[in-house]
Design an enzyme around this catalytic site. Sequence first.
Site, PDB file in Angstrom:
ATOM      1  N   ASN A  18       0.832  -1.218   0.000  1.00 10.05           N
ATOM      2  CA  ASN A  18       0.000   0.000   0.000  1.00 10.05           C
ATOM      3  C   ASN A  18       0.860   1.260   0.000  1.00 10.05           C
ATOM      4  OD1 ASN A  18      -3.053  -0.448   0.156  1.00 10.05           O
ATOM      5  ND2 ASN A  18      -2.246  -2.019   1.534  1.00 10.05           N
ATOM      6  N   ASN A 107      -6.166   5.165   8.196  1.00  6.56           N
ATOM      7  CA  ASN A 107      -5.664   3.787   8.144  1.00  6.56           C
ATOM      8  C   ASN A 107      -6.466   3.003   7.120  1.00  6.56           C
ATOM      9  OD1 ASN A 107      -4.256   1.405   9.051  1.00  6.56           O
ATOM     10  ND2 ASN A 107      -6.131   0.792  10.108  1.00  6.56           N
ATOM     11  N   HIS A 109      -7.898  -0.916   6.375  1.00  8.79           N
ATOM     12  CA  HIS A 109      -8.175  -2.196   7.037  1.00  8.79           C
ATOM     13  C   HIS A 109      -8.727  -3.165   5.981  1.00  8.79           C
ATOM     14  CE1 HIS A 109      -9.145  -4.797  10.407  1.00  8.79           C
ATOM     15  NE2 HIS A 109     -10.282  -5.059   9.790  1.00  8.79           N
TER      16      HIS A 109
END
Length: 195
Positions: A18, A107, A109
């Site tokens: 990522n 973030n 997930h």
Amino acid sequence: MASKNIAIVVGSKGRGSNMANLVYAERHNQLQGHIRMVVGAKVEAPAMLLAKELGTDLWVGSLKDGASVALLLDQLRAKEIELICLAGYMMLFPPEILRSYSGRVINIHPALLPKFGGKGMYGSFVHESVIAAKETESGCTIHYVSEVYDEGAIILQERCPVFLEDTPESLAARVLECEHRAYPIAVNMVIDEIS
Ligand code: GRF
């Protein structure tokens, strides 16, 4: 177009895909931000080695000890960082940094929160749980980071199917494709929001 200085925080175990994907997005003019540093605890971690190979500035230090967190905060300010993107960082993020960067830490997930989140829900545990629960879809969630695991407000989700024959590995691969599509879009959404 608005542009913001970004720091990416990686984990010691992740691949860094990522992080690399955001770096590529910037290099292809698909990110309204400039990645000024990649932060990680171990210089020999795969994600940090990859960041070095990509030529990004590195900051190495533990986010578990207060003195090191204070040094990182100084560095974030020195580099005029405006947005912090976690990418594979698995622990609770230091509250001192969250206080200084309120609404500016996000973030990714690998599941559709609020399901399949919380402490211990990372990596293959997430995909095993999704399969065990006989979910028909999974995906990824980009969310604001708070002082509780995976509970900050959701910014963006991208969905994919779960097939009967899926293994945790096959599902993880499909979800990762969602992650790579969605994270740069979510970063741009947040940059628009904070500009
Ligand atoms: C991703 O699945 C992300 O959702 C989670 O940790 C993993 C990191 O993968 N937070 P990579 O290191 O970015 O490849």
